[in-house]
Design a protein around this motif. Structure first.
Motif, PDB file in Angstrom:
ATOM      1  N   LEU A 167       0.730  -1.130   0.195  1.00 23.58           N
ATOM      2  CA  LEU A 167       0.111   0.041  -0.038  1.00 23.58           C
ATOM      3  C   LEU A 167       0.753   1.248   0.088  1.00 23.58           C
ATOM      4  CD1 LEU A 167      -3.333   0.449   2.141  1.00 23.58           C
ATOM      5  CD2 LEU A 167      -1.405   2.315   2.013  1.00 23.58           C
ATOM      6  N   ASN A 168       1.954   1.177   0.776  1.00 21.16           N
ATOM      7  CA  ASN A 168       2.854   2.484   0.871  1.00 21.16           C
ATOM      8  C   ASN A 168       3.246   2.907  -0.430  1.00 21.16           C
ATOM      9  OD1 ASN A 168       2.339   2.806   3.759  1.00 21.16           O
ATOM     10  ND2 ASN A 168       4.235   1.989   4.228  1.00 21.16           N
ATOM     11  N   GLN A 169       3.990   1.616  -1.112  1.00 23.35           N
ATOM     12  CA  GLN A 169       4.507   1.918  -2.524  1.00 23.35           C
ATOM     13  C   GLN A 169       3.570   2.568  -3.669  1.00 23.35           C
ATOM     14  OE1 GLN A 169       7.207  -1.254  -3.022  1.00 23.35           O
ATOM     15  NE2 GLN A 169       8.174  -1.169  -0.908  1.00 23.35           N
ATOM     16  N   ALA A 170       2.275   1.925  -3.268  1.00 20.98           N
ATOM     17  CA  ALA A 170       1.143   2.195  -4.443  1.00 20.98           C
ATOM     18  C   ALA A 170       0.911   3.694  -4.219  1.00 20.98           C
ATOM     19  CB  ALA A 170       0.257   1.466  -4.069  1.00 20.98           C
ATOM     20  N   VAL A 171       0.850   4.138  -3.032  1.00 27.36           N
ATOM     21  CA  VAL A 171       0.667   5.597  -2.795  1.00 27.36           C
ATOM     22  C   VAL A 171       1.740   6.530  -3.417  1.00 27.36           C
ATOM     23  CG1 VAL A 171       0.526   7.448  -0.872  1.00 27.36           C
ATOM     24  CG2 VAL A 171      -1.051   5.149  -0.731  1.00 27.36           C
ATOM     25  N   ALA A 172       2.858   6.226  -2.862  1.00 27.36           N
ATOM     26  CA  ALA A 172       3.995   6.709  -3.530  1.00 27.36           C
ATOM     27  C   ALA A 172       4.117   6.991  -4.989  1.00 27.36           C
ATOM     28  CB  ALA A 172       5.393   6.239  -2.728  1.00 27.36           C
ATOM     29  N   ALA A 173       4.016   5.782  -5.617  1.00 26.63           N
ATOM     30  CA  ALA A 173       3.818   5.635  -7.020  1.00 26.63           C
ATOM     31  C   ALA A 173       2.805   6.590  -7.752  1.00 26.63           C
ATOM     32  CB  ALA A 173       3.818   4.220  -7.522  1.00 26.63           C
ATOM     33  N   ASP A 226      11.220  10.595  11.969  1.00 28.39           N
ATOM     34  CA  ASP A 226      10.588   9.385  11.871  1.00 28.39           C
ATOM     35  C   ASP A 226      11.067   8.636  10.547  1.00 28.39           C
ATOM     36  OD1 ASP A 226       8.800   6.945  11.684  1.00 28.39           O
ATOM     37  OD2 ASP A 226       7.088   8.115  12.286  1.00 28.39           O
ATOM     38  N   THR A 227      11.721   7.584  10.400  1.00 26.17           N
ATOM     39  CA  THR A 227      12.241   7.103   9.236  1.00 26.17           C
ATOM     40  C   THR A 227      11.180   5.820   8.709  1.00 26.17           C
ATOM     41  OG1 THR A 227      13.429   5.324  10.481  1.00 26.17           O
ATOM     42  CG2 THR A 227      14.722   7.415   9.704  1.00 26.17           C
ATOM     43  N   ALA A 228      10.323   5.477   9.531  1.00 28.06           N
ATOM     44  CA  ALA A 228       9.221   4.670   8.888  1.00 28.06           C
ATOM     45  C   ALA A 228       8.518   4.933   7.732  1.00 28.06           C
ATOM     46  CB  ALA A 228       8.231   4.240  10.008  1.00 28.06           C
ATOM     47  N   GLY A 229       8.580   4.038   6.828  1.00 31.07           N
ATOM     48  CA  GLY A 229       8.048   4.367   5.464  1.00 31.07           C
ATOM     49  C   GLY A 229       9.012   5.039   4.547  1.00 31.07           C
ATOM     50  N   ALA A 230      10.250   5.568   4.676  1.00 30.38           N
ATOM     51  CA  ALA A 230      10.784   5.975   3.769  1.00 30.38           C
ATOM     52  C   ALA A 230      11.609   5.103   2.760  1.00 30.38           C
ATOM     53  CB  ALA A 230      12.217   6.728   4.675  1.00 30.38           C
ATOM     54  N   GLY A 231      11.741   4.066   3.230  1.00 28.74           N
ATOM     55  CA  GLY A 231      12.179   3.142   2.019  1.00 28.74           C
ATOM     56  C   GLY A 231      11.079   3.162   1.083  1.00 28.74           C
ATOM     57  N   ASP A 232       9.710   2.986   1.468  1.00 34.78           N
ATOM     58  CA  ASP A 232       8.793   2.665   0.472  1.00 34.78           C
ATOM     59  C   ASP A 232       8.499   3.902  -0.406  1.00 34.78           C
ATOM     60  OD1 ASP A 232       8.029   0.156   1.546  1.00 34.78           O
ATOM     61  OD2 ASP A 232       6.813   0.952   3.179  1.00 34.78           O
ATOM     62  N   PHE A 250      10.673   5.747  -1.292  1.00 33.39           N
ATOM     63  CA  PHE A 250      11.674   5.749  -2.393  1.00 33.39           C
ATOM     64  C   PHE A 250      11.467   4.773  -3.441  1.00 33.39           C
ATOM     65  CE2 PHE A 250      15.267   3.334  -4.214  1.00 33.39           C
ATOM     66  CZ  PHE A 250      16.164   4.407  -4.845  1.00 33.39           C
ATOM     67  N   VAL A 251      10.789   3.463  -3.091  1.00 33.15           N
ATOM     68  CA  VAL A 251      10.812   2.386  -3.988  1.00 33.15           C
ATOM     69  C   VAL A 251       9.319   2.924  -4.997  1.00 33.15           C
ATOM     70  CG1 VAL A 251       9.807  -0.089  -4.547  1.00 33.15           C
ATOM     71  CG2 VAL A 251      11.562   0.637  -2.652  1.00 33.15           C
ATOM     72  N   GLY A 252       8.364   3.267  -4.298  1.00 31.67           N
ATOM     73  CA  GLY A 252       7.173   3.912  -4.947  1.00 31.67           C
ATOM     74  C   GLY A 252       7.452   4.728  -6.043  1.00 31.67           C
ATOM     75  N   THR A 253       8.177   5.885  -5.354  1.00 26.47           N
ATOM     76  CA  THR A 253       8.324   7.196  -6.395  1.00 26.47           C
ATOM     77  C   THR A 253       9.308   6.573  -7.565  1.00 26.47           C
ATOM     78  OG1 THR A 253       8.329   8.544  -4.510  1.00 26.47           O
ATOM     79  CG2 THR A 253       9.595   9.418  -6.503  1.00 26.47           C
ATOM     80  N   LEU A 254      10.228   5.910  -7.247  1.00 28.48           N
ATOM     81  CA  LEU A 254      11.097   5.279  -8.415  1.00 28.48           C
ATOM     82  C   LEU A 254      10.183   4.564  -9.474  1.00 28.48           C
ATOM     83  CD1 LEU A 254      13.994   4.837  -9.607  1.00 28.48           C
ATOM     84  CD2 LEU A 254      13.872   2.778  -8.225  1.00 28.48           C
ATOM     85  N   ALA A 255       9.256   3.756  -8.855  1.00 25.18           N
ATOM     86  CA  ALA A 255       8.389   3.077  -9.892  1.00 25.18           C
ATOM     87  C   ALA A 255       7.588   3.832 -10.575  1.00 25.18           C
ATOM     88  CB  ALA A 255       7.670   1.884  -9.105  1.00 25.18           C
ATOM     89  N   GLY A 256       6.874   4.745 -10.157  1.00 24.89           N
ATOM     90  CA  GLY A 256       6.210   5.624 -10.663  1.00 24.89           C
ATOM     91  C   GLY A 256       6.797   6.648 -11.580  1.00 24.89           C
ATOM     92  N   THR A 269       2.046   6.749   5.805  1.00 21.62           N
ATOM     93  CA  THR A 269       1.432   7.419   4.694  1.00 21.62           C
ATOM     94  C   THR A 269       1.145   8.696   4.872  1.00 21.62           C
ATOM     95  OG1 THR A 269      -0.645   6.461   5.413  1.00 21.62           O
ATOM     96  CG2 THR A 269       0.426   5.530   3.570  1.00 21.62           C
ATOM     97  N   PRO A 270       1.085   9.345   6.241  1.00 20.32           N
ATOM     98  CA  PRO A 270       0.803  10.687   6.097  1.00 20.32           C
ATOM     99  C   PRO A 270       2.111  11.552   5.916  1.00 20.32           C
ATOM    100  CG  PRO A 270      -0.223   9.647   8.029  1.00 20.32           C
ATOM    101  CD  PRO A 270       0.532   8.477   7.412  1.00 20.32           C
ATOM    102  N   SER A 271       3.268  10.902   6.004  1.00 24.30           N
ATOM    103  CA  SER A 271       4.429  11.769   5.668  1.00 24.30           C
ATOM    104  C   SER A 271       4.910  11.542   4.502  1.00 24.30           C
ATOM    105  CB  SER A 271       5.616  11.100   6.857  1.00 24.30           C
ATOM    106  OG  SER A 271       5.775   9.689   6.104  1.00 24.30           O
ATOM    107  N   PHE A 272       4.100  11.126   3.379  1.00 21.22           N
ATOM    108  CA  PHE A 272       4.672  10.754   2.099  1.00 21.22           C
ATOM    109  C   PHE A 272       4.570  12.271   1.456  1.00 21.22           C
ATOM    110  CE2 PHE A 272       3.814   5.963   1.521  1.00 21.22           C
ATOM    111  CZ  PHE A 272       4.598   5.713   2.702  1.00 21.22           C
ATOM    112  N   PRO A 273       5.298  12.492   0.519  1.00 27.65           N
ATOM    113  CA  PRO A 273       5.243  13.665  -0.177  1.00 27.65           C
ATOM    114  C   PRO A 273       4.019  13.741  -1.172  1.00 27.65           C
ATOM    115  CG  PRO A 273       7.542  13.082  -0.489  1.00 27.65           C
ATOM    116  CD  PRO A 273       6.752  12.037   0.220  1.00 27.65           C
ATOM    117  N   SER A 274       3.456  14.757  -1.389  1.00 25.64           N
ATOM    118  CA  SER A 274       2.456  15.037  -2.158  1.00 25.64           C
ATOM    119  C   SER A 274       2.586  15.043  -3.764  1.00 25.64           C
ATOM    120  CB  SER A 274       1.438  16.297  -1.913  1.00 25.64           C
ATOM    121  OG  SER A 274       2.385  17.431  -2.257  1.00 25.64           O
TER     122      SER A 274
END
Length: 300
Positions: free
Chosen positions: A42-48, A238-244, A246-252, A281-286
């Motif tokens: 879910l995290n990576q899908a949101v980021a993508a 808070d580093t939780a979710g940071a890897g996701d 990175f991965v989701g943004t890269l894929a998108g 997810t609340p920390s993810f860039p828009s």
């Protein structure tokens, strides 16, 4: 237009902030507790989706209040569609402890994730086309991951694997993916016995491997050439979710047609921005923030 298919998991994240992580056998008191949608899939899908790439998340959830919480959270997320695979197990849960300074530990259940079948993976991946991106993680079973990758390969799609979490021997299936992304600990596990994980991955025959380095950025190993992408200096809370992120943004960005080096640069910056904010997810860039980062970095 190319799209991203994320076949993975979804969890309810219960995040407790603590002064420090407890020692074995020790109880510490939480400073605060928050609940939010999470899970690597879910995290990576949101980021993508926030790169503007049309994104489909396929993930299993239960039939409980936690499932309703997840489903309600992303009805209005632009460019993100979700196909929930309803199962009889309780919706998966991630318990996350975050210490002052951002260090975290995570324990996730996999009752729902374990219910995904190879037939389901084949059915969804058989809809992919050349230029599309399949993004997977380590939450699903080995046979499901293999089937998805093989089906996507036959359809001409780009296959991206984030090795977290390593719950089974991934080495036999790594060659089915165009891009393999691991953090430093995961890279060491994948190349056990080698004095240099980077050198071992470079010699493994993988087309592209990326080792995420936390505050130091990312190491890209592509066609035998190593390139380090530095991360901007930030004050992490808070580093939780940071890897996701990175991965989701890269894929998108790859689905949008951005070349790998620029996509990694923007993805590192997006992950760095996310660690300056609390929770997952609340920390993810828009989408607007991703656009600004790309422009500032000269990566249109």
């Amino acid at each position: 237009m190319s799209r991203v298919l994320v076949l993975g998991n979804a969890t309810l994240d219960v995040i407790q902030r603590v002064d420090r992580l407890p020692m074995p056998g020790e109880t510490v008191l939480a400073l605060s507790t928050a609940r939010c949608a999470g899970g690597k899939g879910l995290n990576q899908a949101v980021a993508a989706s926030r790169t503007g790439a049309p994104t489909l998340l396929v993930a299993p959830i239960g039939q409980d209040a936690e499932a309703a919480f997840l489903a309600d959270g992303f009805r209005d997320e632009a460019d993100l569609d979700v196909n929930w695979l309803i199962c009889n197990a309780p919706t998966d849960l991630s318990a996350i402890w975050v210490a002052t300074g951002g260090e975290n530990v995570i324990v996730s259940s996999t009752d729902c994730a374990s219910s995904v079948t190879s037939d389901q993976a084949h059915s969804f991946c058989d809809t992919l086309a050349a230029g599309d991106v399949l993004l997977m993680q380590g939450n699903l079973a080995a046979d499901v991951t293999r089937t998805a990758a093989q089906t996507a390969q036959a359809r001409g799609a780009t296959r991206v694997l984030n090795t977290a979490p390593i719950a089974w021997d991934m080495k036999p299936i790594l060659g089915l993916f165009d891009i393999v992304i691991a953090n430093e600990k995961e890279a060491d596990l994948l190349t056990a016995g080698s004095p240099s994980a980077a050198a071992a991955l470079r010699a493994s025959g993988l087309h592209t491997a990326i080792i995420t380095l936390g505050a130091r950025g990312a190491l890209v190993i592509s066609d035998g050439i190593e390139t380090t992408i530095d991360a901007p200096r930030v004050a992490a809370i808070d580093t939780a979710g940071a890897g996701d992120v990175f991965v989701g943004t890269l894929a998108g960005l790859l689905a949008n047609g951005m070349i790998l080096s620029k996509a990694v640069t923007v993805a590192v910056a997006a992950a760095s921005l996310s660690v300056t904010r609390p929770n997952t997810t609340p920390s993810f860039p828009s989408r607007a923030e991703i656009t600004i980062l790309a422009e500032e970095l000269g990566c249109p």
